[in-house]
Design a protein around this motif. Structure first.
Motif, PDB file in Angstrom:
ATOM      1  N   SER A   1       0.812  -1.217   0.000  1.00  0.00           N
ATOM      2  CA  SER A   1       0.000   0.000   0.000  1.00  0.00           C
ATOM      3  C   SER A   1       0.845   1.266   0.000  1.00  0.00           C
ATOM      4  N   SER A   2       2.071   1.196   0.510  1.00  0.00           N
ATOM      5  CA  SER A   2       2.914   2.400   0.539  1.00  0.00           C
ATOM      6  C   SER A   2       3.177   2.934  -0.859  1.00  0.00           C
ATOM      7  N   LEU A   3       3.277   2.035  -1.841  1.00  0.00           N
ATOM      8  CA  LEU A   3       3.501   2.473  -3.222  1.00  0.00           C
ATOM      9  C   LEU A   3       2.362   3.388  -3.668  1.00  0.00           C
ATOM     10  N   HIS A   4       1.146   3.057  -3.287  1.00  0.00           N
ATOM     11  CA  HIS A   4      -0.020   3.812  -3.726  1.00  0.00           C
ATOM     12  C   HIS A   4      -0.257   5.047  -2.855  1.00  0.00           C
ATOM     13  N   THR A   5       0.017   4.934  -1.566  1.00  0.00           N
ATOM     14  CA  THR A   5      -0.209   6.094  -0.699  1.00  0.00           C
ATOM     15  C   THR A   5       0.769   7.218  -0.997  1.00  0.00           C
ATOM     16  N   ASN A   6       1.946   6.871  -1.508  1.00  0.00           N
ATOM     17  CA  ASN A   6       2.954   7.890  -1.818  1.00  0.00           C
ATOM     18  C   ASN A   6       2.868   8.393  -3.247  1.00  0.00           C
ATOM     19  N   ASP A   7       1.925   7.869  -4.026  1.00  0.00           N
ATOM     20  CA  ASP A   7       1.727   8.324  -5.399  1.00  0.00           C
ATOM     21  C   ASP A   7       0.614   9.372  -5.411  1.00  0.00           C
ATOM     22  N   PRO A   8       0.745  10.426  -6.212  1.00  0.00           N
ATOM     23  CA  PRO A   8      -0.266  11.500  -6.181  1.00  0.00           C
ATOM     24  C   PRO A   8      -1.649  11.093  -6.656  1.00  0.00           C
ATOM     25  N   ALA A   9      -1.775   9.954  -7.362  1.00  0.00           N
ATOM     26  CA  ALA A   9      -3.089   9.622  -7.920  1.00  0.00           C
ATOM     27  C   ALA A   9      -3.541   8.194  -7.666  1.00  0.00           C
ATOM     28  N   SER A  10      -2.635   7.251  -7.478  1.00  0.00           N
ATOM     29  CA  SER A  10      -3.010   5.849  -7.412  1.00  0.00           C
ATOM     30  C   SER A  10      -3.774   5.529  -6.128  1.00  0.00           C
ATOM     31  N   ILE A  11      -4.652   4.510  -6.207  1.00  0.00           N
ATOM     32  CA  ILE A  11      -5.392   4.054  -5.034  1.00  0.00           C
ATOM     33  C   ILE A  11      -5.180   2.554  -4.861  1.00  0.00           C
ATOM     34  N   VAL A  12      -5.515   2.039  -3.682  1.00  0.00           N
ATOM     35  CA  VAL A  12      -5.221   0.637  -3.400  1.00  0.00           C
ATOM     36  C   VAL A  12      -6.123  -0.321  -4.168  1.00  0.00           C
ATOM     37  N   ALA A  13      -7.354   0.088  -4.467  1.00  0.00           N
ATOM     38  CA  ALA A  13      -8.284  -0.779  -5.200  1.00  0.00           C
ATOM     39  C   ALA A  13      -8.329  -0.329  -6.656  1.00  0.00           C
ATOM     40  N   GLN A  14      -7.440  -0.898  -7.471  1.00  0.00           N
ATOM     41  CA  GLN A  14      -7.274  -0.436  -8.844  1.00  0.00           C
ATOM     42  C   GLN A  14      -8.505  -0.664  -9.715  1.00  0.00           C
ATOM     43  N   TRP A  15      -9.336  -1.625  -9.369  1.00  0.00           N
ATOM     44  CA  TRP A  15     -10.481  -1.910 -10.227  1.00  0.00           C
ATOM     45  C   TRP A  15     -11.423  -0.711 -10.324  1.00  0.00           C
ATOM     46  N   LEU A  16     -11.444   0.126  -9.287  1.00  0.00           N
ATOM     47  CA  LEU A  16     -12.308   1.299  -9.295  1.00  0.00           C
ATOM     48  C   LEU A  16     -11.837   2.343 -10.300  1.00  0.00           C
ATOM     49  N   GLU A  17     -10.551   2.335 -10.578  1.00  0.00           N
ATOM     50  CA  GLU A  17     -10.008   3.225 -11.611  1.00  0.00           C
ATOM     51  C   GLU A  17     -10.384   2.728 -12.991  1.00  0.00           C
ATOM     52  N   GLY A  18     -10.583   1.422 -13.139  1.00  0.00           N
ATOM     53  CA  GLY A  18     -10.909   0.830 -14.427  1.00  0.00           C
ATOM     54  C   GLY A  18      -9.920  -0.225 -14.877  1.00  0.00           C
ATOM     55  N   ASN A  19      -8.888  -0.504 -14.050  1.00  0.00           N
ATOM     56  CA  ASN A  19      -7.846  -1.484 -14.415  1.00  0.00           C
ATOM     57  C   ASN A  19      -7.243  -1.159 -15.783  1.00  0.00           C
ATOM     58  N   THR A  20      -7.057   0.126 -16.061  1.00  0.00           N
ATOM     59  CA  THR A  20      -6.660   0.528 -17.420  1.00  0.00           C
ATOM     60  C   THR A  20      -5.160   0.483 -17.669  1.00  0.00           C
ATOM     61  N   CYS A  21      -4.366   0.261 -16.602  1.00  0.00           N
ATOM     62  CA  CYS A  21      -2.915   0.232 -16.812  1.00  0.00           C
ATOM     63  C   CYS A  21      -2.232  -0.577 -15.718  1.00  0.00           C
ATOM     64  N   LEU A  22      -2.685  -1.805 -15.532  1.00  0.00           N
ATOM     65  CA  LEU A  22      -2.073  -2.657 -14.518  1.00  0.00           C
ATOM     66  C   LEU A  22      -0.688  -3.092 -14.960  1.00  0.00           C
ATOM     67  N   PRO A  23       0.285  -3.105 -14.061  1.00  0.00           N
ATOM     68  CA  PRO A  23       1.624  -3.558 -14.435  1.00  0.00           C
ATOM     69  C   PRO A  23       1.635  -5.051 -14.723  1.00  0.00           C
ATOM     70  N   MET A  24       2.330  -5.449 -15.780  1.00  0.00           N
ATOM     71  CA  MET A  24       2.465  -6.861 -16.138  1.00  0.00           C
ATOM     72  C   MET A  24       3.698  -7.011 -17.017  1.00  0.00           C
ATOM     73  N   LEU A  25       4.290  -8.223 -16.986  1.00  0.00           N
ATOM     74  CA  LEU A  25       5.518  -8.444 -17.752  1.00  0.00           C
ATOM     75  C   LEU A  25       5.247  -8.520 -19.247  1.00  0.00           C
ATOM     76  N   ASN A  26       4.171  -9.155 -19.630  1.00  0.00           N
ATOM     77  CA  ASN A  26       3.846  -9.304 -21.047  1.00  0.00           C
ATOM     78  C   ASN A  26       2.703  -8.370 -21.401  1.00  0.00           C
ATOM     79  N   THR A  27       3.015  -7.264 -22.047  1.00  0.00           N
ATOM     80  CA  THR A  27       1.985  -6.289 -22.422  1.00  0.00           C
ATOM     81  C   THR A  27       1.760  -6.264 -23.935  1.00  0.00           C
TER      82      THR A  27
END
Length: 628
Positions: free
Chosen positions: A113-139
Motif C-alpha cells: 500500500s505504501s507504493l499507492h499512498t505515496n503516489d499522487p493519484a493511485s489508489i489501493v483498489a485499482q479496479w475502481l479506476e478501471g484497471n486501465t494500466c495494470l503492471p504486467m511483464l507481457n503487455t
C-alpha cells in the motif's frame, strides 16, 4: 483616521483570514490574489460562464475544457504545485517510458500500500479506476490509458493551494476529488478527467497538554490532515499520551477515514476516530477557509464527524482528543480443521467453536476490548478438500498480561468443552501506546484489488438465541458454501463510551458488537461481464447477512460501492439532515463521491463495469430523459 474606503478594503482583504493550527494554513488565498484572474475567483467575484444547468462536468475534449495556456496559468498561481499524473504501470508498456527494470520493481511492490499512498493519484483498489494500466511483464497487444486517473493533481502543501484548486474546479465546472492516502474501496479518491487535491503532504503535529472547546476540557493534539497512523505512532512513542489511530500503519488518520467513522484498537474504550474530533480547519465549496467546531459552523461540525469524506469540504487539519498513556494486552487464539495447531477436528466441531467465540463477543466488548478475527476457507495442496481456519486476537486496553490471560481463560475453557483443545495462549503486553496495531498489521497494508462488503450487526444478533443461530448460519454459508473469507471486528462504540456526541456517525455503529466484512477473494479484473458475474455471486451469499440484520447498517469506508439502499446503510436516520447541509453548503455540486451525501443526483458514465470511475460525471436526470 482611516477613510471609509480604506476600512472597507481592509475588511474585504481580511475576511478570509481565520485562526489556524499550523504555518501551512496561514498561507491563504486573498481577494487581492484573484483580481484579474477570474478562473480562480471566489463566487462573488467570478464573472465567467454559469454551469449551474450543465448536464455533465467538463471533461477532457469538451469545448469548455481549459486550454493548455489556462492550465499553465493555473499552475503559476500554485507556484508549480500542479502534477500531471501517470499510471504506475505505464513503465511496463511499449513507448518512450518503457523500462523493464522499473516494471519488474513495480510488479514486486504493487501489492504494498505504501507504493499507492505515496503516489499522487493511485489508489489501493485499482479496479475502481478501471484497471486501465495494470503492471504486467507481457503487455503485447495491450494498452495503457489514464482511465479513471485524474487529469491533474494539486500537490497541496498550503491552504492557498487547496483554495485555488477549489475555485478553479468550481469556476471551470470540473470534477473535483480529494486524495489523502488512497486507502479507498469505493472510488472516492479517483475520477476520470478530474482535478484532484492531494492532501497527503499536509503533515504536522502538536501535543496540547490542555485544551478547551465547547464542553470539552482536557488533553488534545493538533494533527495535519496528511498524517498517517505510523506518523502518529512516532509521536506517541516519544510522548506521554495516547491518540486514537487507525490499525493499518499507512492509513491516513484524520482525512476521509475519520470523516467516515474510523475504528481502532481503542474503539470500545474511547469511541470511533470521528468521536475524537474537537475542531477542524476546512476549505468549503466557495473557496473560503473556516474553523469548524461546536461554536463555529456547527452544521459542518456535525456533518464532518461521520458524514463521509470528500463531500462537505477539504479538511486541512484537526484538533483531537488525547488520553493518558493507555497500555494494552493482546491474546491471540487459533484453531483449524487440518491439524496445524490443534488435534484434528471435524467441520461441525469447527463451527461449534465459531459459535462459542461469538457467545463471548459481548463480554469482550463490555470489557472495552476488541476482537479481531478471520474465518478462512483453505484449499489444501494435493487435495480437493477445503479446510477452515479461525484466527482472532483479543485486544484488551488497560489490562496487563496476567489479567488478559485470565479474561481469555473462560473462552478457552468453552472451546475445550466442544472438543477444540487449543494450547494455552500467550498474552503480549504493550505498555506504551505506539498507534495500536492489529496483529498482522503488514497484512492489513497489502493491496488485493478485490471487492468487499460490510455489515454492522447489532448486539441483538448475538444475544437473542434465535437471531444468534440465524446469524451463525448465514456466516457459515458465506464461508463454507460461498468459499469467501469472513472478517469480524468486535467492538462497541456506544454513545455513552463516546461522550454522547451530536455527530453524523452512522447510528448502526452505536449498537454494533460485530463489524462483519467479506471479500470476493479474487482481483476484480477481466471483462465487465466477468466482474459483474463474480460480484453477483458474491452478493448472493452476502445478502443474507443484510437480511438477518434488518435496519442495521454498513461501514461506509469499507463497503460495497454497490450497497443496496446505501443512504440507510451508511447514514441511517441522519441522511435527511446531511442532505440539507450538503445542499446549503455546496449549491454548486462541487464535491461528489460515490455513495456520498447527495451523490444520487449524478452518475459516472463509465465504459467498463459499473461502478468504475473511468468516465464522465453527469446528472442522472439528464440520462433518464434520454432513455426510451
Amino acid at each position: 483616521m482611516c477613510s471609509l474606503p480604506i476600512v472597507l478594503l481592509l475588511l474585504h482583504l481580511s475576511r478570509n483570514v481565520y485562526a489556524f493550527n499550523f504555518p501551512y494554513e496561514s498561507i491563504q488565498l486573498t481577494e487581492t490574489d484573484v483580481q484579474n484572474h477570474s478562473e480562480i475567483a471566489f463566487p462573488d467575484q467570478f464573472h465567467g460562464p454559469s454551469f449551474s444547468n450543465a448536464s455533465c462536468k467538463t471533461y477532457a475534449g469538451d469545448t469548455n475544457w481549459p486550454s493548455p495556456e489556462k492550465w499553465e496559468a493555473f499552475n503559476a498561481t500554485l507556484g508549480g504545485a500542479l502534477i500531471k499524473p501517470v499510471p504506475l504501470g505505464l513503465v511496463c508498456y511499449s513507448g518512450p517510458t518503457y523500462d523493464a527494470q522499473k516494471c519488474a520493481a513495480t510488479l514486486v511492490s504493487f501489492s504494498n500500500s505504501s507504493l499507492h499512498t505515496n503516489d499522487p493519484a493511485s489508489i489501493v483498489a485499482q479496479w475502481l479506476e478501471g484497471n486501465t494500466c495494470l503492471p504486467m511483464l507481457n503487455t503485447t497487444n495491450k494498452t495503457c490509458t489514464t482511465g479513471g486517473y485524474p487529469a491533474y493533481v494539486v500537490n497541496a502543501t498550503t491552504v492557498k493551494h487547496v483554495q485555488l484548486a477549489v475555485n478553479f474546479a468550481r469556476n471551470a465546472n470540473l470534477r473535483l476529488i480529494i486524495k489523502n492516502t488512497g486507502h479507498d474501496f469505493l472510488g472516492k479518491s479517483i475520477g476520470g478527467g478530474a482535478l484532484s487535491i492531494w492532501t497527503h503532504n499536509l503533515k504536522a503535529f502538536e501535543y496540547l497538554p490542555s485544551f478547551q472547546v465547547g464542553d470539552y476540557t482536557g488533553r488534545a493534539a493538533r494533527v495535519g490532515a496528511g498524517l498517517q497512523s505510523f506518523d502518529l505512532s512516532g509521536y506517541m512513542a516519544n510522548g506521554n499520551f495516547t491518540i486514537v489511530a487507525p490499525g493499518g500503519s499507512t492509513v491516513g488518520a484524520y482525512g476521509g477515514f475519520a470523516q467516515g467513522g474510523g475504528h481502532s484498537g481503542f474503539t470500545s474504550m474511547y469511541g470511533l476516530v470521528a468521536d475524537q474530533i474537537l475542531s477542524l480547519q476546512v476549505v468549503t465549496a466557495d473557496g473560503k477557509f473556516i474553523t469548524v467546531d461546536p461554536d463555529n459552523n456547527d452544521d459542518l461540525f456535525f456533518a464532518l464527524r461521520g458524514g463521509g469524506g470528500g463531500v462537505f469540504g477539504v479538511v486541512t487539519s484537526a484538533i483531537v482528543k488525547a488520553y493518558p498513556v493507555t497500555p494494552i494486552s493482546l491474546v491471540p487464539l487459533e484453531f483449524d480443521t487440518f491439524s496445524r495447531n490443534t488435534s484434528r477436528i471435524s467441520n461441525d466441531i469447527f463451527w461449534k467453536g465459531i459459535d462459542v467465540y461469538h457467545k463471548h463477543v459481548t463480554r469482550i466488548c463490555d470489557a472495552k476490548g476488541i476482537g479481531y478475527n478471520f474465518i478462512r476457507p483453505i484449499k489444501l495442496p494435493f487435495s480437493n478438500s477445503t479446510s477452515y481456519v479461525f484466527t482472532t486476537s483479543l485486544e484488551l486496553p488497560k489490562m496487563n498480561a496476567t489479567e488478559a490471560l485470565a479474561f481469555a481463560t473462560p473462552l478457552v475453557a468453552d472451546l475445550n468443552k466442544v472438543g477444540i483443545n487449543i494450547p494455552t495462549p500467550i498474552a503480549v503486553y504493550i505498555s506504551r501506546s505506539v498507534g495500536v496495531r492489529y496483529p498482522g498489521d503488514d497484512i492489513s497494508n497489502i493491496v488485493g484489488n478485490s471487492r468487499l462488503a460490510t455489515r454492522l450487526f447489532p448486539r441483538e444478533n448475538l444475544e437473542d438465541p434465535d437471531l444468534f443461530n440465524a446469524t451463525m448460519k448465514v456466516i457459515r454459508s458465506l464461508v463454507e458454501e460461498g468459499g469467501y473469507t469472513f472478517h469480524g471486528i468486535n467492538y462497541s462504540p456506544t454513545e455513552e463510551v463516546s461522550g454522547y456526541p451530536d455527530s453524523a456517525i452512522n447510528p448502526a455503529f452505536r449498537k454494533t458488537v460485530l463489524h462483519a466484512e467479506a471479500y470476493e477473494g479474487v482481483p476484480a479484473t477481466g471483462t465487465p461481464d466477468v466482474i459483474t458475474t463474480r460480484h453477483d455471486r458474491f452478493n448472493q451469499y452476502f445478502q443474507p447477512l443484510r437480511d438477518v440484520s434488518p435496519g442495521a447498517g454498513s461501514y461506509m469506508n469499507e463497503a460495497d460501492v454497490s450497497e443496496p439502499d446505501w443512504q440507510q446503510s451508511f447514514y441511517g436516520y441522519h441522511y435527511p439532515r446531511l442532505l440539507s447541509i450538503k445542499k446549503r453548503r455546496d449549491p454548486y455540486d462541487l464535491f461528489w463521491v460515490p455513495t456520498g451525501v447527495g451523490s444520487e443526483g449524478w452518475e459516472v458514465r463509465a465504459p467498463g463495469a459499473a461502478p468504475q470511475q473511468d468516465g464522465k460525471l453527469c446528472r442522472v436526470a439528464d440520462s433518464l430523459k434520454r432513455k426510451p
